[in-house]
Design an enzyme around this catalytic site. Sequence first.
Site, PDB file in Angstrom:
ATOM      1  CB  THR A  65      -1.018  -0.043   1.172  1.00  0.00           C
ATOM      2  OG1 THR A  65      -1.940   1.038   1.005  1.00  0.00           O
ATOM      3  CG2 THR A  65      -0.354   0.049   2.538  1.00  0.00           C
ATOM      4  CE  LYS A  69      -1.960   0.545  -3.258  1.00  0.00           C
ATOM      5  NZ  LYS A  69      -3.352   0.850  -3.569  1.00  0.00           N
ATOM      6  CG  ASN A  90      -3.188  -4.360  -4.958  1.00  0.00           C
ATOM      7  OD1 ASN A  90      -2.939  -5.163  -5.865  1.00  0.00           O
ATOM      8  ND2 ASN A  90      -4.344  -4.322  -4.340  1.00  0.00           N
ATOM      9  CG  ASP A 110      -5.940  -1.241  -5.425  1.00  0.00           C
ATOM     10  OD1 ASP A 110      -6.406  -1.835  -4.426  1.00  0.00           O
ATOM     11  OD2 ASP A 110      -4.892  -0.571  -5.373  1.00  0.00           O
ATOM     12  N   GLY A 136      -3.182   7.557  -7.317  1.00  0.00           N
ATOM     13  CA  GLY A 136      -2.997   6.139  -7.591  1.00  0.00           C
ATOM     14  C   GLY A 136      -4.310   5.378  -7.683  1.00  0.00           C
ATOM     15  CB  ALA A 137      -7.286   5.244  -5.497  1.00  0.00           C
ATOM     16  CB  THR A 158      -3.799  19.482  -9.202  1.00  0.00           C
ATOM     17  OG1 THR A 158      -3.752  19.746  -7.800  1.00  0.00           O
ATOM     18  CG2 THR A 158      -2.603  20.105  -9.881  1.00  0.00           C
ATOM     19  CE  LYS A 161      -0.626  16.229  -8.457  1.00  0.00           C
ATOM     20  NZ  LYS A 161      -0.894  15.867  -7.069  1.00  0.00           N
TER      21      LYS A 161
HETATM   22  P1  NAP Z   1      -3.315  10.006  -3.748  1.00  0.00           P
HETATM   23  O1  NAP Z   1      -2.558   9.342  -4.855  1.00  0.00           O
HETATM   24  O2  NAP Z   1      -2.584  10.775  -2.721  1.00  0.00           O
HETATM   25  O3  NAP Z   1      -4.411  10.979  -4.440  1.00  0.00           O
HETATM   26  C1  NAP Z   1      -5.189  11.846  -3.646  1.00  0.00           C
HETATM   27  C2  NAP Z   1      -6.228  12.538  -4.527  1.00  0.00           C
HETATM   28  O4  NAP Z   1      -7.085  13.302  -3.667  1.00  0.00           O
HETATM   29  C3  NAP Z   1      -5.629  13.516  -5.539  1.00  0.00           C
HETATM   30  O5  NAP Z   1      -6.375  13.474  -6.716  1.00  0.00           O
HETATM   31  C4  NAP Z   1      -5.802  14.879  -4.825  1.00  0.00           C
HETATM   32  O6  NAP Z   1      -5.921  15.963  -5.699  1.00  0.00           O
HETATM   33  C5  NAP Z   1      -7.141  14.662  -4.145  1.00  0.00           C
HETATM   34  N1  NAP Z   1      -7.352  15.590  -3.038  1.00  0.00           N
HETATM   35  C6  NAP Z   1      -6.709  15.609  -1.848  1.00  0.00           C
HETATM   36  N2  NAP Z   1      -7.187  16.610  -1.063  1.00  0.00           N
HETATM   37  C7  NAP Z   1      -8.150  17.233  -1.815  1.00  0.00           C
HETATM   38  C8  NAP Z   1      -9.010  18.336  -1.552  1.00  0.00           C
HETATM   39  N3  NAP Z   1      -8.991  18.994  -0.395  1.00  0.00           N
HETATM   40  N4  NAP Z   1      -9.896  18.688  -2.514  1.00  0.00           N
HETATM   41  C9  NAP Z   1      -9.936  18.013  -3.688  1.00  0.00           C
HETATM   42  N5  NAP Z   1      -9.147  16.960  -3.988  1.00  0.00           N
HETATM   43  C10 NAP Z   1      -8.256  16.585  -3.058  1.00  0.00           C
HETATM   44  O7  NAP Z   1      -4.191   8.944  -2.942  1.00  0.00           O
HETATM   45  P2  NAP Z   1      -4.783   7.531  -3.446  1.00  0.00           P
HETATM   46  O8  NAP Z   1      -3.801   6.461  -3.175  1.00  0.00           O
HETATM   47  O9  NAP Z   1      -5.274   7.716  -4.859  1.00  0.00           O
HETATM   48  O10 NAP Z   1      -6.000   7.320  -2.425  1.00  0.00           O
HETATM   49  C11 NAP Z   1      -7.099   8.200  -2.419  1.00  0.00           C
HETATM   50  C12 NAP Z   1      -8.156   7.735  -1.426  1.00  0.00           C
HETATM   51  O11 NAP Z   1      -8.655   6.456  -1.803  1.00  0.00           O
HETATM   52  C13 NAP Z   1      -7.663   7.565   0.017  1.00  0.00           C
HETATM   53  O12 NAP Z   1      -8.683   8.037   0.868  1.00  0.00           O
HETATM   54  C14 NAP Z   1      -7.507   6.062   0.177  1.00  0.00           C
HETATM   55  O13 NAP Z   1      -7.686   5.638   1.517  1.00  0.00           O
HETATM   56  C15 NAP Z   1      -8.650   5.569  -0.683  1.00  0.00           C
HETATM   57  N6  NAP Z   1      -8.454   4.201  -1.201  1.00  0.00           N
HETATM   58  C16 NAP Z   1      -9.419   3.285  -0.926  1.00  0.00           C
HETATM   59  C17 NAP Z   1      -9.288   2.004  -1.415  1.00  0.00           C
HETATM   60  C18 NAP Z   1     -10.349   0.992  -1.101  1.00  0.00           C
HETATM   61  O14 NAP Z   1     -10.111  -0.205  -1.320  1.00  0.00           O
HETATM   62  N7  NAP Z   1     -11.523   1.394  -0.656  1.00  0.00           N
HETATM   63  C19 NAP Z   1      -8.167   1.632  -2.202  1.00  0.00           C
HETATM   64  C20 NAP Z   1      -7.204   2.612  -2.485  1.00  0.00           C
HETATM   65  C21 NAP Z   1      -7.362   3.905  -1.978  1.00  0.00           C
HETATM   66  P3  NAP Z   1      -4.627  16.845  -6.120  1.00  0.00           P
HETATM   67  O15 NAP Z   1      -3.962  16.103  -7.215  1.00  0.00           O
HETATM   68  O16 NAP Z   1      -5.196  18.151  -6.524  1.00  0.00           O
HETATM   69  O17 NAP Z   1      -3.752  16.942  -4.885  1.00  0.00           O
END
Ligand code: NAP
Length: 275
Positions: A65, A69, A90, A110, A136-137, A158, A161
């Site tokens: 995780t 990843k 993953n 995922d 990533g998600a 953003t 991105k």
């Molecule tokens: P990540 O790569 O850090 O991406 C985060 C995303 O959230 C980016 O697009 C970022 O936008 C956006 N963001 C953050 N703060 C924001 C705000 N205040 N307003 C608008 N957009 C905002 O994280 P990730 O690995 O993709 O994971 C994202 C979420 O998915 C996490 O909560 C994680 O726990 C969850 N997740 C769940 C599962 C599941 O199995 N249920 C699996 C994987 C992940 P910017 O580019 O603008 O910063």
Amino acid sequence: MHINGKTTLFGILGNPVEHSLSPIMHNAAFTHLGLNNVYVPMAPKDLGAALSGLKSIGFRGVSVTVPFKEEVIPYLDSIDATARAIGAVNTLTFTKLSDGSIAVQGTNTDWIGSNAALAQVTELHGASALVLGAGGAAKAVAFGLQKVGATVVIANRTKAKAVALGKELHCAALGLDEIDDVGAEILINTTTVGMAPNINHCPVAPHLLSQYKVVMDIVYAPLETKLLHEAKACGCAVIDGLDMLLFQGAEQFRIWTGHTAPMEVMRKALVTALG
Ligand code: NAP
């Protein structure tokens, strides 16, 4: 669970990892099926050294995780086509070769988890989906949707991105402030907006939600995010983040053990852990 000299080792690499629900989910499944396996959390400082250690100790399967990843890929002996296309792994499987050496294979479950969660309530082939986020998600979710013939639009805070991810996946990309008229059937939040402790935040203005048939939030803490609460009030079918976690874990379980995952046992363990 009785750990003894014959117990087979599984675990998760992440940092931080103490909040991961995967140990609870996998250990519940091992116990239910009477498998002599154990799944432990690990937060290595040096990923390469950790992988060498896991190989020599005899680990059989490991989840990966955040933040490893992508970083894990150069250390692997092989990576399957879907994980390569997503650019993230993953799931690791350790296999003993005939010469006694250990090969580590990487895959990604995922996208399987998000597709399976969505497929519970809607047909994905030919559907249109708006994916919020470009991390990533988002990439795994969007890849999965495209793989089964859905059309995807990416929107991110953003915008640059979103545009970069859109180029990679050959799909449309917008800023999060440009989604009023997208007109998709499915909305998926993959941003961290709404995650505890910021539980009163919603990535979309609530008045826009009634246009979607299905709304999925992959955030699972809390289980009912503000987005899902508002979407329910608008009459949308809603799917919480637990389902993606569960289905991606079930696929890992199948890969590692060859058994069909006991989904209800795993779900119950997750729901209990989430309170
Ligand atoms: P990540 O790569 O850090 O991406 C985060 C995303 O959230 C980016 O697009 C970022 O936008 C956006 N963001 C953050 N703060 C924001 C705000 N205040 N307003 C608008 N957009 C905002 O994280 P990730 O690995 O993709 O994971 C994202 C979420 O998915 C996490 O909560 C994680 O726990 C969850 N997740 C769940 C599962 C599941 O199995 N249920 C699996 C994987 C992940 P910017 O580019 O603008 O910063």
